[in-house]
Design a protein around this motif. Sequence first.
Motif, PDB file in Angstrom:
ATOM      1  N   SER A 243       1.178  -0.928   0.246  1.00 44.58           N
ATOM      2  CA  SER A 243       0.018  -0.161   0.049  1.00 44.58           C
ATOM      3  C   SER A 243       0.879   0.873   0.324  1.00 44.58           C
ATOM      4  O   SER A 243       2.121   1.403   0.202  1.00 44.58           O
ATOM      5  N   ALA A 244       0.709   2.524  -0.116  1.00 48.10           N
ATOM      6  CA  ALA A 244       0.598   3.737  -0.269  1.00 48.10           C
ATOM      7  C   ALA A 244       1.673   3.927   1.267  1.00 48.10           C
ATOM      8  O   ALA A 244       2.878   4.802   1.602  1.00 48.10           O
ATOM      9  N   ILE A 245       0.455   3.480   2.446  1.00 48.53           N
ATOM     10  CA  ILE A 245       0.543   3.726   3.458  1.00 48.53           C
ATOM     11  C   ILE A 245       1.701   3.244   4.094  1.00 48.53           C
ATOM     12  O   ILE A 245       2.965   3.794   4.778  1.00 48.53           O
ATOM     13  N   GLY A 246       2.277   2.080   3.467  1.00 49.30           N
ATOM     14  CA  GLY A 246       2.789   0.721   3.696  1.00 49.30           C
ATOM     15  C   GLY A 246       4.518   1.384   3.370  1.00 49.30           C
ATOM     16  O   GLY A 246       5.742   1.265   3.649  1.00 49.30           O
ATOM     17  N   THR A 247       4.009   1.743   1.526  1.00 53.21           N
ATOM     18  CA  THR A 247       5.895   2.978   1.738  1.00 53.21           C
ATOM     19  C   THR A 247       6.403   3.584   1.831  1.00 53.21           C
ATOM     20  O   THR A 247       7.227   3.913   2.435  1.00 53.21           O
ATOM     21  N   ARG A 248       5.279   4.347   2.809  1.00 57.65           N
ATOM     22  CA  ARG A 248       5.541   5.508   3.341  1.00 57.65           C
ATOM     23  C   ARG A 248       6.030   5.076   4.606  1.00 57.65           C
ATOM     24  O   ARG A 248       7.591   5.988   5.348  1.00 57.65           O
ATOM     25  N   MET A 249       5.366   4.122   4.817  1.00 51.37           N
ATOM     26  CA  MET A 249       6.385   4.161   6.132  1.00 51.37           C
ATOM     27  C   MET A 249       7.903   3.117   6.352  1.00 51.37           C
ATOM     28  O   MET A 249       8.530   3.336   7.269  1.00 51.37           O
ATOM     29  N   ARG A 250       7.848   2.204   4.796  1.00 51.49           N
ATOM     30  CA  ARG A 250       8.693   2.290   5.149  1.00 51.49           C
ATOM     31  C   ARG A 250      10.060   2.272   4.569  1.00 51.49           C
ATOM     32  O   ARG A 250      11.446   3.141   5.291  1.00 51.49           O
ATOM     33  N   ASN A 251       9.463   4.013   4.139  1.00 51.13           N
ATOM     34  CA  ASN A 251      10.496   5.336   3.732  1.00 51.13           C
ATOM     35  C   ASN A 251      10.672   5.780   5.068  1.00 51.13           C
ATOM     36  O   ASN A 251      12.322   6.345   5.608  1.00 51.13           O
ATOM     37  N   THR A 252      10.458   6.049   5.553  1.00 47.08           N
ATOM     38  CA  THR A 252      10.407   6.763   7.231  1.00 47.08           C
ATOM     39  C   THR A 252      11.438   5.617   7.642  1.00 47.08           C
ATOM     40  O   THR A 252      12.525   6.077   8.541  1.00 47.08           O
ATOM     41  N   VAL A 253      11.412   4.633   8.611  1.00 51.07           N
ATOM     42  CA  VAL A 253      11.944   3.925   7.813  1.00 51.07           C
ATOM     43  C   VAL A 253      14.025   3.538   8.344  1.00 51.07           C
ATOM     44  O   VAL A 253      14.497   3.783   8.320  1.00 51.07           O
ATOM     45  N   ALA A 254      13.535   3.606   7.079  1.00 49.33           N
ATOM     46  CA  ALA A 254      15.195   3.440   6.032  1.00 49.33           C
ATOM     47  C   ALA A 254      15.928   4.948   6.114  1.00 49.33           C
ATOM     48  O   ALA A 254      17.229   4.842   6.566  1.00 49.33           O
ATOM     49  N   ARG A 255      14.647   5.407   6.693  1.00 48.14           N
ATOM     50  CA  ARG A 255      16.040   7.358   6.566  1.00 48.14           C
ATOM     51  C   ARG A 255      16.322   7.261   7.962  1.00 48.14           C
ATOM     52  O   ARG A 255      16.861   8.073   8.343  1.00 48.14           O
ATOM     53  N   SER A 256      15.746   6.485   8.930  1.00 45.87           N
ATOM     54  CA  SER A 256      16.004   7.063  10.659  1.00 45.87           C
ATOM     55  C   SER A 256      17.053   5.878  10.806  1.00 45.87           C
ATOM     56  O   SER A 256      17.887   6.057  11.298  1.00 45.87           O
ATOM     57  N   ARG A 257      17.627   4.861   9.396  1.00 48.83           N
ATOM     58  CA  ARG A 257      18.713   4.718   9.832  1.00 48.83           C
ATOM     59  C   ARG A 257      18.941   2.743  10.846  1.00 48.83           C
ATOM     60  O   ARG A 257      19.066   2.031  10.890  1.00 48.83           O
TER      61      ARG A 257
END
Length: 397
Positions: A351-365
Motif C-alpha cells: 500500500s501507499a501507507i506501507g511505502t511511506r512507513m518503509r521510507n521513514t524507517v529507512a531514513r531513520s537508519r
Amino acid sequence: MNERILISGASIAGPTLAFWLARYGFQPTVIERAPRLRAGGNGVDVRDQAIEVAERMGILPQIRAVGADVVGMAFLDATGRSLARMDVRGTGDEVEIMRGDLAAILNQATEDDVEYIFGDSIQTLEQDADGVRVTFERGQSRRFDLVIGADGIHSTVRRLAFGPESRFLKYMEHYVAFAETDPALGENRWVTAYNEPGRMAGVYRSGNHTGAKANFIFHRPEPLDYDYRDIDQHKRLLHEAFADMSWRVPELLAGAMADPDPYFDSLAQIRMPSWSAGRVALVGDAAYCASPVSGCGARLSMIGAYRLAGELAAADGDHHFAFQRYEEGFRDAVRRMQQVGPNLRLMVPKSAIGTRMRNTVARSRILDSLAGMERITRRKTADPLPDYERRSATRSR
C-alpha cells in the motif's frame, strides 16, 4: 567407492560440488541444458561460511577482483527524487558478485579436472543395486554410481527421483524478473528502486561492470499458469504487470523486451522432507531454494556442495551414510536461511501507507542497525565448517 558421479547443473552448486569431488578422487561429470555457460543473473552474496569455502578452493582472490561495489539502495518517487537511502554494505569479508561472474570462476576452477557436457539434459533415471542408468535428450545413455541434482528450483532430477514440483514448492505470492538495461537509467554503485503498491521496479548498477540490471517484483496472491522455459511468454507477463507504471519503467521494460535471456519466475522456496532417494541426491536450489529475496542462494549452494562432497569423501563413497550425514549437518542452517523475515515487505509494500512507513524507517537508519545485529547473530550461531581434508588425512595415516 561410487566414483562416477553425474551432476546436473553448471551454475554454482554443481561446479562447487564437482571441484571438491575431483579433489577427493571421484570422477564427476557435469551436464548442463544450456548450450554454454550462462552469463546472466543478478548480484549474489558470498559471505559467512561461503567465504571460507571459496578460500579453501583458492578462488577468493578472483571473486574479490570482480565483486560488485554497490553501496546502497535508494527509494525514489516518480520524478526520480530520492525519498530514502539505505546502506547495504556488509562486513569487510563479504563479497557481492554477479551470478554469471561467479559461475565463470567456478567453471574455470574445474574445467581441467571435470567432464562438462553442455547442450544436453537428463531424460530418465533408472536406479538398481549397483548404480543409475541415465538417458539423455541428445547423448547416448550412460551408467553412473550416483546422480546429484544441482539443477535449480525447477530441477529435472528432483522431478524424476522425488516426484512433481508441486509437492515441494512453496509459493511466496510474488514474481521477480531481471534483465539487461541501460546503465544511464540508474545511479552508479546504487540500487535505485521505485514503488507503487504491490510492485517495485529498479536498476542495479555496479561501478565494476559496464552494464546494469533492471529488477522487477510484483505481488500476485495466486500463481500464474505459464511455461517457465517460454521466454516470449515471460516477456508478455512482465509487460502486462508493469505497462502502466511510471518513473523510468517504460524504458526498463523496453530493455527487458530486447534482452534475449531475461529471468522471470515466481518467488518461491523448496521445502523437502529428504534430499536423497537411493543413489540420487539434491544440492542448492534443487533441494532448498530460499528465494532471491533471501540473499542466501549462493551461500546455500556453495556450503551445501562442500558438505555433500566432504561427507562422500569421509564415508569412502558410502552414499547411504554420506547423504544422511549431509542432511543432518546442514538442515538447521537451511532452516535458518529460509527465514526471509521483512525483506520482501520492505522491498514491495502492498500500500501507499506501507511505502511511506518503509521510507521513514529507512531514513531513520534502523534497518542498518538491524542488519548489523543480524550479521553478528548469524556468525555466532553458525556451526563450524567441517575440515574434510584433515579428516581424510587422519584416516589415511
